[in-house]
Design a protein around this motif. Sequence first.
Motif, PDB file in Angstrom:
ATOM      1  N   ARG A  19       1.247  -1.207   0.199  1.00  0.00           N
ATOM      2  CA  ARG A  19       0.040  -0.033  -0.297  1.00  0.00           C
ATOM      3  C   ARG A  19       0.311   1.479   0.094  1.00  0.00           C
ATOM      4  O   ARG A  19       0.639   1.781  -1.042  1.00  0.00           O
TER       5      ARG A  19
ATOM      6  N   LEU B  73       0.741   3.956  -2.519  1.00  0.00           N
ATOM      7  CA  LEU B  73       1.244   5.549  -2.576  1.00  0.00           C
ATOM      8  C   LEU B  73       1.433   6.439  -3.169  1.00  0.00           C
ATOM      9  O   LEU B  73       1.846   7.554  -3.516  1.00  0.00           O
TER      10      LEU B  73
ATOM     11  N   ARG C  42       1.445   9.296  -5.779  1.00  0.00           N
ATOM     12  CA  ARG C  42       2.143  10.360  -6.009  1.00  0.00           C
ATOM     13  C   ARG C  42       3.207  11.574  -6.720  1.00  0.00           C
ATOM     14  O   ARG C  42       3.272  12.330  -7.302  1.00  0.00           O
TER      15      ARG C  42
END
Length: 73
Positions: free
Chosen positions: A60, A64, A68
């Motif tokens: 995860r 992420l 980004r």
Amino acid sequence: MGASSASSSAPAYPSAARISDSPCFPQYSASLRCLEESNQDKSKCQQQFDDYKECRKKEREARLERNRKKSFF
């Protein structure tokens, strides 16, 4: 009872269809194998659950981070 039977027909893990594509598939498989071998005694499989949870956490975080980086382009 109708609602509970409807939910029981749904997969226990909604993402199970994609789990084989996950880098955490070996940990997932190990946890299920442990449950089978221990006659569903979850207390004997805590290490496998922890390994899988840690892998999912790292997966995860990596996702992420990728998201980004994509958002800046």
